[in-house]
Design a protein around this motif. Structure first.
Motif, PDB file in Angstrom:
ATOM      1  N   HIS A   1      -1.677   0.987   8.528  1.00 48.48           N
ATOM      2  CA  HIS A   1      -3.107   1.270   8.271  1.00 48.48           C
ATOM      3  C   HIS A   1      -3.842   0.087   7.647  1.00 48.48           C
ATOM      4  CE1 HIS A   1      -2.045   5.241   9.287  1.00 48.48           C
ATOM      5  NE2 HIS A   1      -1.870   5.755   8.101  1.00 48.48           N
ATOM      6  N   VAL A   2      -3.084  -0.912   7.179  1.00 53.24           N
ATOM      7  CA  VAL A   2      -3.703  -1.929   6.321  1.00 53.24           C
ATOM      8  C   VAL A   2      -4.758  -2.756   7.053  1.00 53.24           C
ATOM      9  CG1 VAL A   2      -3.240  -4.037   4.992  1.00 53.24           C
ATOM     10  CG2 VAL A   2      -1.774  -2.037   4.709  1.00 53.24           C
ATOM     11  N   GLU A   3      -4.437  -3.177   8.286  1.00 52.15           N
ATOM     12  CA  GLU A   3      -5.395  -4.072   8.961  1.00 52.15           C
ATOM     13  C   GLU A   3      -6.727  -3.378   9.273  1.00 52.15           C
ATOM     14  OE1 GLU A   3      -2.736  -6.090  11.692  1.00 52.15           O
ATOM     15  OE2 GLU A   3      -2.927  -7.918  10.497  1.00 52.15           O
ATOM     16  N   ASN A   4      -6.715  -2.039   9.310  1.00 59.25           N
ATOM     17  CA  ASN A   4      -7.985  -1.310   9.526  1.00 59.25           C
ATOM     18  C   ASN A   4      -8.945  -1.491   8.359  1.00 59.25           C
ATOM     19  OD1 ASN A   4      -6.701  -0.288  11.734  1.00 59.25           O
ATOM     20  ND2 ASN A   4      -6.171   1.659  10.767  1.00 59.25           N
ATOM     21  N   VAL A   5      -8.430  -1.816   7.186  1.00 55.33           N
ATOM     22  CA  VAL A   5      -9.329  -1.874   6.015  1.00 55.33           C
ATOM     23  C   VAL A   5      -9.543  -3.307   5.513  1.00 55.33           C
ATOM     24  CG1 VAL A   5      -8.764   0.476   5.256  1.00 55.33           C
ATOM     25  CG2 VAL A   5      -7.485  -1.448   4.300  1.00 55.33           C
ATOM     26  N   ILE A   6      -8.899  -4.278   6.163  1.00 54.47           N
ATOM     27  CA  ILE A   6      -9.094  -5.667   5.716  1.00 54.47           C
ATOM     28  C   ILE A   6     -10.493  -6.145   6.127  1.00 54.47           C
ATOM     29  CG2 ILE A   6      -8.353  -8.070   6.127  1.00 54.47           C
ATOM     30  CD1 ILE A   6      -5.511  -7.146   5.949  1.00 54.47           C
ATOM     31  N   THR A   7     -11.204  -6.753   5.169  1.00 48.55           N
ATOM     32  CA  THR A   7     -12.526  -7.308   5.453  1.00 48.55           C
ATOM     33  C   THR A   7     -12.536  -8.762   4.954  1.00 48.55           C
ATOM     34  OG1 THR A   7     -13.517  -6.856   3.294  1.00 48.55           O
ATOM     35  CG2 THR A   7     -13.576  -5.052   4.895  1.00 48.55           C
ATOM     36  N   SER A   8     -13.674  -9.420   5.095  1.00 54.35           N
ATOM     37  CA  SER A   8     -13.755 -10.807   4.618  1.00 54.35           C
ATOM     38  C   SER A   8     -13.656 -10.880   3.091  1.00 54.35           C
ATOM     39  CB  SER A   8     -15.068 -11.436   5.077  1.00 54.35           C
ATOM     40  OG  SER A   8     -16.125 -10.629   4.613  1.00 54.35           O
ATOM     41  N   LYS A   9     -13.812  -9.720   2.420  1.00 53.87           N
ATOM     42  CA  LYS A   9     -13.750  -9.712   0.947  1.00 53.87           C
ATOM     43  C   LYS A   9     -12.341  -9.426   0.419  1.00 53.87           C
ATOM     44  CE  LYS A   9     -18.423  -8.321  -0.148  1.00 53.87           C
ATOM     45  NZ  LYS A   9     -19.244  -7.230  -0.604  1.00 53.87           N
ATOM     46  N   THR A  10     -11.426  -9.070   1.335  1.00 53.32           N
ATOM     47  CA  THR A  10     -10.083  -8.697   0.863  1.00 53.32           C
ATOM     48  C   THR A  10      -9.367  -9.928   0.316  1.00 53.32           C
ATOM     49  OG1 THR A  10     -10.018  -7.077   2.648  1.00 53.32           O
ATOM     50  CG2 THR A  10      -7.938  -7.532   1.511  1.00 53.32           C
ATOM     51  N   LYS A  11      -8.938  -9.811  -0.928  1.00 48.99           N
ATOM     52  CA  LYS A  11      -8.302 -10.965  -1.577  1.00 48.99           C
ATOM     53  C   LYS A  11      -6.794 -10.753  -1.758  1.00 48.99           C
ATOM     54  CE  LYS A  11      -9.501 -14.917  -3.480  1.00 48.99           C
ATOM     55  NZ  LYS A  11     -10.793 -15.300  -3.982  1.00 48.99           N
ATOM     56  N   ALA A  12      -6.404  -9.483  -1.943  1.00 55.35           N
ATOM     57  CA  ALA A  12      -4.990  -9.237  -2.240  1.00 55.35           C
ATOM     58  C   ALA A  12      -4.576  -7.841  -1.810  1.00 55.35           C
ATOM     59  CB  ALA A  12      -4.745  -9.408  -3.740  1.00 55.35           C
ATOM     60  N   LEU A  13      -3.263  -7.693  -1.649  1.00 58.66           N
ATOM     61  CA  LEU A  13      -2.672  -6.385  -1.395  1.00 58.66           C
ATOM     62  C   LEU A  13      -1.722  -6.109  -2.553  1.00 58.66           C
ATOM     63  CD1 LEU A  13      -1.226  -5.120   1.958  1.00 58.66           C
ATOM     64  CD2 LEU A  13       0.065  -4.871  -0.140  1.00 58.66           C
ATOM     65  N   LEU A  14      -1.937  -4.964  -3.207  1.00 66.69           N
ATOM     66  CA  LEU A  14      -1.089  -4.612  -4.344  1.00 66.69           C
ATOM     67  C   LEU A  14      -0.128  -3.519  -3.883  1.00 66.69           C
ATOM     68  CD1 LEU A  14      -2.626  -4.008  -7.890  1.00 66.69           C
ATOM     69  CD2 LEU A  14      -0.285  -3.584  -7.228  1.00 66.69           C
ATOM     70  N   SER A  15       1.105  -3.906  -3.676  1.00 63.82           N
ATOM     71  CA  SER A  15       2.078  -2.979  -3.103  1.00 63.82           C
ATOM     72  C   SER A  15       2.919  -2.375  -4.221  1.00 63.82           C
ATOM     73  CB  SER A  15       2.965  -3.767  -2.132  1.00 63.82           C
ATOM     74  OG  SER A  15       3.979  -2.958  -1.640  1.00 63.82           O
ATOM     75  N   VAL A  16       2.931  -1.042  -4.311  1.00 62.99           N
ATOM     76  CA  VAL A  16       3.687  -0.385  -5.390  1.00 62.99           C
ATOM     77  C   VAL A  16       5.023   0.113  -4.833  1.00 62.99           C
ATOM     78  CG1 VAL A  16       3.672   1.539  -7.029  1.00 62.99           C
ATOM     79  CG2 VAL A  16       1.541   0.306  -6.533  1.00 62.99           C
ATOM     80  N   ASN A  17       6.106  -0.320  -5.464  1.00 65.12           N
ATOM     81  CA  ASN A  17       7.443   0.111  -5.030  1.00 65.12           C
ATOM     82  C   ASN A  17       7.762   1.458  -5.668  1.00 65.12           C
ATOM     83  OD1 ASN A  17       7.662  -2.287  -3.649  1.00 65.12           O
ATOM     84  ND2 ASN A  17       8.774  -3.317  -5.283  1.00 65.12           N
ATOM     85  N   LEU A  18       7.178   2.508  -5.099  1.00 71.51           N
ATOM     86  CA  LEU A  18       7.255   3.826  -5.734  1.00 71.51           C
ATOM     87  C   LEU A  18       8.680   4.371  -5.763  1.00 71.51           C
ATOM     88  CD1 LEU A  18       4.735   5.502  -6.808  1.00 71.51           C
ATOM     89  CD2 LEU A  18       5.366   7.103  -5.015  1.00 71.51           C
ATOM     90  N   TYR A  19       9.101   4.816  -6.940  1.00 70.67           N
ATOM     91  CA  TYR A  19      10.417   5.431  -7.142  1.00 70.67           C
ATOM     92  C   TYR A  19      11.549   4.597  -6.529  1.00 70.67           C
ATOM     93  CZ  TYR A  19       7.467   9.455  -8.254  1.00 70.67           C
ATOM     94  OH  TYR A  19       6.511  10.282  -8.794  1.00 70.67           O
ATOM     95  N   GLY A  20      11.441   3.282  -6.625  1.00 70.30           N
ATOM     96  CA  GLY A  20      12.520   2.405  -6.159  1.00 70.30           C
ATOM     97  C   GLY A  20      12.428   2.030  -4.692  1.00 70.30           C
ATOM     98  N   ASN A  21      11.547   2.687  -3.937  1.00 68.26           N
ATOM     99  CA  ASN A  21      11.380   2.326  -2.518  1.00 68.26           C
ATOM    100  C   ASN A  21      10.390   1.176  -2.380  1.00 68.26           C
ATOM    101  OD1 ASN A  21      13.087   4.331  -1.690  1.00 68.26           O
ATOM    102  ND2 ASN A  21      11.504   5.694  -0.921  1.00 68.26           N
ATOM    103  N   CYS A  22      10.338   0.588  -1.200  1.00 65.53           N
ATOM    104  CA  CYS A  22       9.319  -0.445  -0.948  1.00 65.53           C
ATOM    105  C   CYS A  22       8.958  -0.396   0.536  1.00 65.53           C
ATOM    106  CB  CYS A  22       9.845  -1.829  -1.319  1.00 65.53           C
ATOM    107  SG  CYS A  22      11.263  -2.355  -0.352  1.00 65.53           S
ATOM    108  N   PRO A  23       7.774  -0.906   0.893  1.00 66.41           N
ATOM    109  CA  PRO A  23       7.480  -1.038   2.326  1.00 66.41           C
ATOM    110  C   PRO A  23       8.401  -2.111   2.908  1.00 66.41           C
ATOM    111  CG  PRO A  23       5.515  -1.420   0.969  1.00 66.41           C
ATOM    112  CD  PRO A  23       6.683  -1.412   0.052  1.00 66.41           C
ATOM    113  N   ASN A  24       8.517  -2.164   4.207  1.00 69.35           N
ATOM    114  CA  ASN A  24       9.375  -3.186   4.821  1.00 69.35           C
ATOM    115  C   ASN A  24       8.922  -4.582   4.366  1.00 69.35           C
ATOM    116  OD1 ASN A  24      10.377  -5.166   6.656  1.00 69.35           O
ATOM    117  ND2 ASN A  24      10.974  -3.481   7.997  1.00 69.35           N
TER     118      ASN A  24
END
Ligand code: PLP
Length: 402
Positions: A122-145
């Motif tokens: 879903h991330v690229e759908n919300v990226i705009t020219s103002k997007t500076k960072a992605l804050l990825s939370v490793n919830l309960y020990g998991n992480c995105p790929n």
């Protein structure tokens, strides 16, 4: 069925027995900003080296909390006024709050049911020219790929900040969680696997980000160990920058060092018991999300996804009856946009800024909402003790008995 009630406690050792703690008390050195002598250097450098084993990063900067680490990391990565930062819908609120605290705009993305972390598709759908960072939370020990995450950020030229408050000691694709981002943050608040009551760290292998983070955390003074030989302080006013004081005291850094040693000693047995409990839960049709690219998973809490809300509530009611308090088990977070905390317009520091849109509360992240409705967590400390797990097993049996 076990007869005894729940006997949980955390942390599970007597603090004053910690080796570093004793040393810190003996040294009479209380803070990096305090008086030093040639042989009384602050613990910051020792922490920075020892924490490499957890974060996989070259520079590890202790600070007053995971929340302050987030704000410092965002600023050190160049995030500021009206920039957009992508955050997951399901998390403790701190990552969203700290985006606002650096006057940037949080942009929420739904989570992936397989990880409970941000859904990267879903991330690229919300990226705009103002997007500076992605804050990825490793919830309960998991992480995105991690490989996909890194490529996504590189492709879109945005900074990756990994929030590892809940994933101390984790490894994915052969690398430590915390080393995939441009910068990562840890929390040492009392519930965490490595703890000093309150505390946090900013971790990075980028010397420029490290220098910024260090400066901002020390009211824009910098650590200069060479000059420290000549003077009786370690921090020097060598450059510009509006910072803050977000330091961690020497006593607390010592507690983190002791806690890290104890974490190393117990993590395999906790992990083994969590795996056993997960197997039992799966037999009842409860889902325990864990992606296969995670090689080593040391969870802050074990997440359990039930088939519906009443199953989850029955499980939590059964645990409460057995004596489990809300520190040890509860519901998975509500989606951040449902939290009534985000009313920045009412706070003078946000005057004139438009960081939370009118439709903030109208957002809908279907997976995050479902996970909140049907998901429960069990704290890592429950898995220190075999009897507690038997009790937690009784709670599962009682839900599915009928
Ligand atoms: C995912 C996450 N990020 C950040 C924090 C903030 O850490 P602290 O409580 O040390 O400020 C927490 C705390 O629980 C957390 O769970």
């Amino acid at each position: 069925m076990s007869n005894s009630g729940f006997k949980g406690s955390w942390p599970n050792y007597y603090l004053a027995e910690g080796e570093f703690f004793k040393e810190a008390i003996d040294r009479q050195r209380l803070a990096i900003s305090g008086y030093t002598g040639e042989k009384n250097r602050s613990f910051e450098q020792r922490f920075s080296k020892s924490f490499r084993e957890i974060s996989g990063c070259e520079f590890n900067i202790p600070c007053s909390s995971g929340s302050s680490a987030l704000a410092l990391a965002l600023e050190a990565c160049g995030v500021g006024l009206n920039d957009e930062v992508i955050v997951p819908a399901c998390t403790w609120i701190a990552p969203t709050c700290e985006v606002l605290r650096v006057n940037a705009k949080p942009v929420v993305v739904d989570i992936d049911i397989r990880t409970l972390c941000m859904n990267l598709s879903h991330v690229e759908n919300v990226i705009t020219s103002k997007t500076k960072a992605l804050l990825s939370v490793n919830l309960y020990g998991n992480c995105p790929n991690p490989a996909e995450l890194r490529q996504l950020c590189d492709r879109n030229d945005i900074k990756l900040i990994e929030d590892c408050a809940q994933s101390h000691g984790g490894v994915a694709n052969g690398r430590k969680l915390g080393s995939f981002g441009d910068c990562s943050v840890f929390s040492f608040q009392q519930s965490k696997q490595i703890t000093s009551g309150e505390g946090g760290a900013i971790c990075t292998s980028d010397p420029i980000i490290a220098a910024h983070a260090h400066r901002f955390k020390n009211n824009s003074r910098v650590l200069d160990t060479k000059r420290a030989c000549e003077f009786d302080v370690e921090l020097f006013d060598l450059g510009p920058g509006v910072g803050t004081n977000a330091g961690l005291s020497e006593i607390q850094i010592a507690m983190v060092l002791d806690s890290q040693t104890r974490f190393k000693a117990r993590k395999i047995s906790v992990q083994t018991r969590m795996n056993e409990y997960s197997e039992l839960a799966r037999k009842f049709g409860v889902t325990v999300p864990q992606p296969d690219y995670i090689d080593d998973c040391h969870r802050y809490c074990l997440p359990l996804l039930f088939n519906d809300t009443s199953q989850k509530n029955n499980f939590l009611d059964a645990l409460r009856t057995l004596g489990f308090g809300s520190f040890f088990a509860g519901s998975i977070y509500e989606p951040v946009y449902k939290s009534k905390k985000f009313e920045p317009k009412g706070q003078p520091r946000f005057r004139g800024l438009d960081l939370v849109s009118e439709d903030w509360y109208e957002q809908q992240c279907e997976v995050a909402e479902r996970v909140h409705a049907t998901g429960a967590f069990v704290h890592h400390s429950v898995f220190l003790n075999h009897e507690n797990i038997t009790l937690a097993g009784d709670a599962l049996h009682s839900v599915f008995r009928s």
